[in-house]
Design an enzyme around this catalytic site. Structure first.
Site, mmCIF file in Angstrom:
data_model
loop_
_atom_site.group_PDB
_atom_site.id
_atom_site.type_symbol
_atom_site.label_atom_id
_atom_site.label_comp_id
_atom_site.label_asym_id
_atom_site.label_seq_id
_atom_site.Cartn_x
_atom_site.Cartn_y
_atom_site.Cartn_z
ATOM 1 N N TYR A 74 0.866 -1.307 0.001
ATOM 2 C CA TYR A 74 -0.158 0.047 0.041
ATOM 3 C C TYR A 74 0.965 1.293 -0.019
ATOM 4 O O TYR A 74 1.914 1.128 0.558
ATOM 5 C CB TYR A 74 -0.872 0.257 1.375
ATOM 6 C CG TYR A 74 -2.077 -0.655 1.280
ATOM 7 C CD1 TYR A 74 -3.373 -0.431 0.588
ATOM 8 C CD2 TYR A 74 -2.081 -1.903 1.978
ATOM 9 C CE1 TYR A 74 -4.387 -1.360 0.607
ATOM 10 C CE2 TYR A 74 -3.243 -3.015 1.842
ATOM 11 C CZ TYR A 74 -4.308 -2.512 1.355
ATOM 12 O OH TYR A 74 -5.529 -3.389 1.286
ATOM 13 N N TYR A 91 -1.062 -9.965 0.350
ATOM 14 C CA TYR A 91 -0.040 -9.543 1.309
ATOM 15 C C TYR A 91 -0.075 -10.298 2.852
ATOM 16 O O TYR A 91 -1.124 -10.594 2.939
ATOM 17 C CB TYR A 91 0.063 -8.117 1.362
ATOM 18 C CG TYR A 91 -1.239 -7.302 1.762
ATOM 19 C CD1 TYR A 91 -1.399 -7.266 3.345
ATOM 20 C CD2 TYR A 91 -2.124 -6.953 1.161
ATOM 21 C CE1 TYR A 91 -2.725 -6.680 3.867
ATOM 22 C CE2 TYR A 91 -3.251 -6.377 1.433
ATOM 23 C CZ TYR A 91 -3.301 -6.183 2.976
ATOM 24 O OH TYR A 91 -4.791 -5.518 3.389
ATOM 25 N N ARG A 107 -3.604 -11.887 3.416
ATOM 26 C CA ARG A 107 -4.721 -11.443 2.696
ATOM 27 C C ARG A 107 -5.122 -11.803 1.389
ATOM 28 O O ARG A 107 -3.890 -11.793 0.463
ATOM 29 C CB ARG A 107 -4.924 -9.918 2.819
ATOM 30 C CG ARG A 107 -4.923 -9.089 4.033
ATOM 31 C CD ARG A 107 -6.025 -9.526 5.208
ATOM 32 N NE ARG A 107 -7.123 -9.805 4.487
ATOM 33 C CZ ARG A 107 -8.231 -8.983 4.245
ATOM 34 N NH1 ARG A 107 -8.034 -7.652 4.062
ATOM 35 N NH2 ARG A 107 -9.421 -9.409 3.692
ATOM 36 N N HIS A 118 -7.373 -8.302 -2.675
ATOM 37 C CA HIS A 118 -8.724 -7.709 -2.395
ATOM 38 C C HIS A 118 -8.688 -6.308 -2.845
ATOM 39 O O HIS A 118 -7.692 -5.433 -2.598
ATOM 40 C CB HIS A 118 -9.148 -7.896 -0.987
ATOM 41 C CG HIS A 118 -8.225 -7.312 -0.060
ATOM 42 N ND1 HIS A 118 -7.005 -7.856 0.429
ATOM 43 C CD2 HIS A 118 -8.269 -5.983 0.479
ATOM 44 C CE1 HIS A 118 -6.415 -7.069 1.205
ATOM 45 N NE2 HIS A 118 -7.102 -5.797 1.374
ATOM 46 N N HIS A 139 -10.794 -2.545 -1.345
ATOM 47 C CA HIS A 139 -11.582 -2.124 -0.336
ATOM 48 C C HIS A 139 -12.595 -1.150 -1.023
ATOM 49 O O HIS A 139 -12.383 -0.596 -1.973
ATOM 50 C CB HIS A 139 -11.003 -1.270 0.834
ATOM 51 C CG HIS A 139 -9.882 -2.130 1.543
ATOM 52 N ND1 HIS A 139 -10.191 -2.601 2.771
ATOM 53 C CD2 HIS A 139 -8.459 -2.297 1.239
ATOM 54 C CE1 HIS A 139 -9.363 -3.284 3.229
ATOM 55 N NE2 HIS A 139 -8.364 -3.244 2.359
HETATM 56 FE FE FE2 Z 1 -6.280 -4.564 2.569
#
Ligand code: FE2
Lengths: 241, 237
Positions: free
Chosen positions: A107, A146, A156, A159, A161
Site C-alpha cells: 500500500y 500480502y 490477505r 482484495h 476495499h
Molecule cells: Fe487491505
C-alpha cells in the site's frame, strides 16, 4: 412534501459480529453491550449528496490517476457492476470509493512497511459516481496478496476495499471485493468473520469475459447491495421503492 | 422488489456483507493523511461550508479501545443538520440549506496520539415528529402525525446532535452513534432517542462536554469508548 422512507432493518446475521477472536484486533475494539435499536429518524434516512463536480473524470482510472512516467506494473483489470438495493432497484448517483494495494501487495501508506516495493505510478485509490442505472466501473491493476500480523503467518487474499454511500446515512457500507478462485479466501480470518458462506460468495467478483477489453484488460463483475427502503400502500401509491 | 412470475413470490436481494475498513482506510477516504496527493478535491474536510448560519464550534475527542488505549487509525464520518435542523436531501432538489453546506465530513486522527478534532456549526433541533420518516406520504402524515407512535411518541424534537459513523481496523461493521451537547440539557431531557436508552447512566456517554473556548469558538470534548467501563452507546439504525 415527501419524506424519506424508513429502511428495512439490517440483517445482522449476514454481517460479521463485532467480536471475532480469530481476527485479533477486533477483540479490544468490539463493543460488549448490545446495540440500541433505533427506528429510522430523518437523521438516519437522509445522507450526503455528491455530484460530478466533486470528482475528476480520471478519478476512476487507477492506471492513470497517479501515473508519473508510465503505467503501473500488474495485471490490468476492469472492475464493474451495479449498486442495487434490497428491492433490486438501482442506486443512481451514489459515491463509490475504492482503495487497494499495488500488484506486489504494498500500500501507498506511511504505515505500510511490507518489503514489496511501492509502485511509483500507482496511488491505489479511485472514486466514481454511479450512473442512472446504478452502474459503476473502475480500471486498475489486480492487487497482490500480502502478509499481515494476526497469526504468525496470515495472508490477505487479493482484495479491493470498497466504500459506498447510498442515499441514507443508514445505508453506509464499507466492504471488500475478493476475486473468484483465490485460494487464500478460505484461510483469511478477516473474510471468515462473515458467518454466511453465501455472503462471502457475494463479495467475490466474478470473471466477466464479455466485459474484457481484448488485448488490453481482463474484467471482473461486482454488484453491491445496499439496504432497501420500505414501501407503503397509503394513498394508493408505492413510495420509496 | 422483483416478483417471481412463476409463483408470485417477492424476491429481495441481500445486503452486501460489511468488512473492516482496515488500517489503510486513509488511502481511499483521506489520501492526504496516507501521505500523498491524488485528488484535486479531497472530500469531507469542510462539513458546514463558508455560508452556514449558526454557532461555529469545534469538537475534539479520542476513540478508546477496551484496553484504555487510543485507537490511532480510526476514521469517523459526521452527518448533521444545519442550524435550522434541516438535512441536505436527495429527494428534494433546491437549496433548503445554505450554499456549500454539505452536513457531512470525515475526521481522522493524529496518528501519534489518536486525538482528533473538527470544526463545524452547532446543528439545530430536528423536528422529530414532522420529519420522522414513517414511510407515509406527507398528507397522511400531517393529518395523523403520530399514527405509528414511534420513537417520537412524546412528540418532542430531537435535541441538537451529530450522527457519527466509526470505522477502523478491527471494527468489522461501522459503529453508529450520536453526539449531543451538554449545554442543551433541556432539549436532551426530552430527546426521543436519548430516552430510548433504558439505562439512564449510559445516556451520558452520548453527551459532549463544553470544555472551554478557543478562537471565539466553543470547544466540545467527546471521547468514544468502544468497550468496557462507560462503553459508548452504539445504535442499530
Ligand atoms: Fe487491505
Amino acid at each position: 412534501m415527501m419524506h424519506p422512507a424508513e429502511y428495512y432493518q439490517r440483517d445482522r446475521r449476514i454481517h460479521p459480529p463485532a467480536l471475532t477472536p480469530d481476527y485479533k484486533t477486533s477483540v479490544a475494539r468490539s463493543p460488549r453491550l448490545a446495540l440500541i435499536s433505533l427506528q429510522g429518524s430523518v437523521s438516519e434516512t437522509t445522507g450526503p449528496v455528491f455530484g460530478h463536480g466533486d470528482l475528476n473524470p480520471i478519478d476512476n482510472d487507477l492506471i492513470k490517476n497517479y501515473a508519473k512516467d508510465g503505467d503501473p506494473v500488474g495485471e490490468r483489470i476492469i472492475v464493474h457492476g451495479r449498486v442495487l438495493d434490497e428491492n433490486a432497484r438501482p442506486v443512481p448517483n451514489t459515491l463509490v470509493e475504492i482503495w487497494q494495494a499495488n500488484a506486489g501487495g504494498r500500500y501507498r501508506h506511511k504505515k505500510d512497511t511490507y518489503l514489496a516495493p511501492i509502485d511509483p505510478n500507482f496511488g491505489g485509490c479511485g472514486r466514481t459516481i454511479t450512473d442512472a442505472d446504478g452502474h459503476y466501473f473502475f480500471r486498475t491493476v489486480k492487487p497482490g496478496a500480502y502478509p499481515w500480523r494476526n497469526w504468525v503467518n496470515n495472508w490477505r487474499p487479493a482484495h479491493i476495499h470498497v466504500s459506498v454511500f447510498g442515499h441514507a446515512f443508514c445505508q453506509r457500507l464499507i466492504t471488500q471485493l475478493y476475486f473468484e478462485g483465490d485460494p487464500l479466501i478460505p484461510h483469511c480470518p478477516i473474510v471468515q468473520t462473515i458467518p454466511d458462506p453465501d455472503a462471502i460468495d457475494r463479495l467475490t467478483a466474478k470473471l466477466d469475459l464479455n466485459a474484457t477489453v481484448p488485448l488490453d484488460s481482463i474484467a471482473y463483475r461486482f454488484d453491491i447491495v445496499l439496504r432497501g427502503r420500505r414501501s407503503t400502500m397509503f394513498e394508493n401509491r408505492m413510495e420509496g421503492n | 422488489m422483483v416478483v417471481d412470475a412463476r409463483n408470485n413470490a417477492p424476491h429481495y436481494l441481500r445486503e452486501s456483507a460489511s468488512q473492516t475498513a482496515g488500517p489503510y482506510v486513509h488511502i481511499g477516504l483521506a489520501p492526504g493523511a496516507a501521505g500523498f496527493k491524488i485528488f484535486d478535491n479531497e472530500l469531507g474536510w469542510d462539513i458546514a461550508g463558508p455560508n452556514a448560519k449558526g454557532q461555529r464550534i469545534r469538537v475534539e475527542g479520542c476513540v478508546i479501545d477496551g484496553t484504555g488505549s487510543p485507537v490511532k487509525d480510526v476514521l469517523i464520518e459526521v452527518w448533521q443538520a444545519n442550524a435550522d435542523g434541516t438535512y441536505v436531501r436527495h429527494e428534494e432538489g433546491g437549496a433548503r440549506v445554505e450554499e456549500g453546506f454539505r452536513g457531512w465530513g470525515r475526521v481522522i486522527t493524529d496518528f501519534e496520539t489518536g486525538e482528533w478534532g473538527f470544526d463545524t456549526i452547532k446543528p439545530g433541533k430536528v423536528n422529530a415528529r414532522a420529519k420522522m420518516a414513517s414511510g407515509v406520504a406527507g398528507k397522511v402524515r400531517d393529518t395523523h402525525p403520530d399514527w405509528q407512535g414511534r420513537a417520537d411518541e412524546n412528540h418532542a424534537p430531537m435535541a441538537p446532535h451529530l450522527n457519527l459513523w466509526i470505522v477502523a481496523r478491527g471494527i468489522n461493521i461501522g459503529l453508529n452513534t450520536r453526539m449531543y451537547f451538554d449545554d442543551e440539557a433541556e432539549a436532551n431531557a426530552t430527546d426521543p432517542v436519548l430516552n430510548l436508552i433504558e439505562w439512564e447512566n449510559r445516556r451520558a456517554t452520548l453527551i459532549a462536554k463544553h470544555s472551554g473556548d478557543r478562537d471565539g469558538m466553543p470547544v466540545y470534548r467527546f471521547d468514544i469508548r468502544l468497550q468496557g467501563d462507560n462503553e459508548t452507546v452504539f445504535f442499530d439504525v
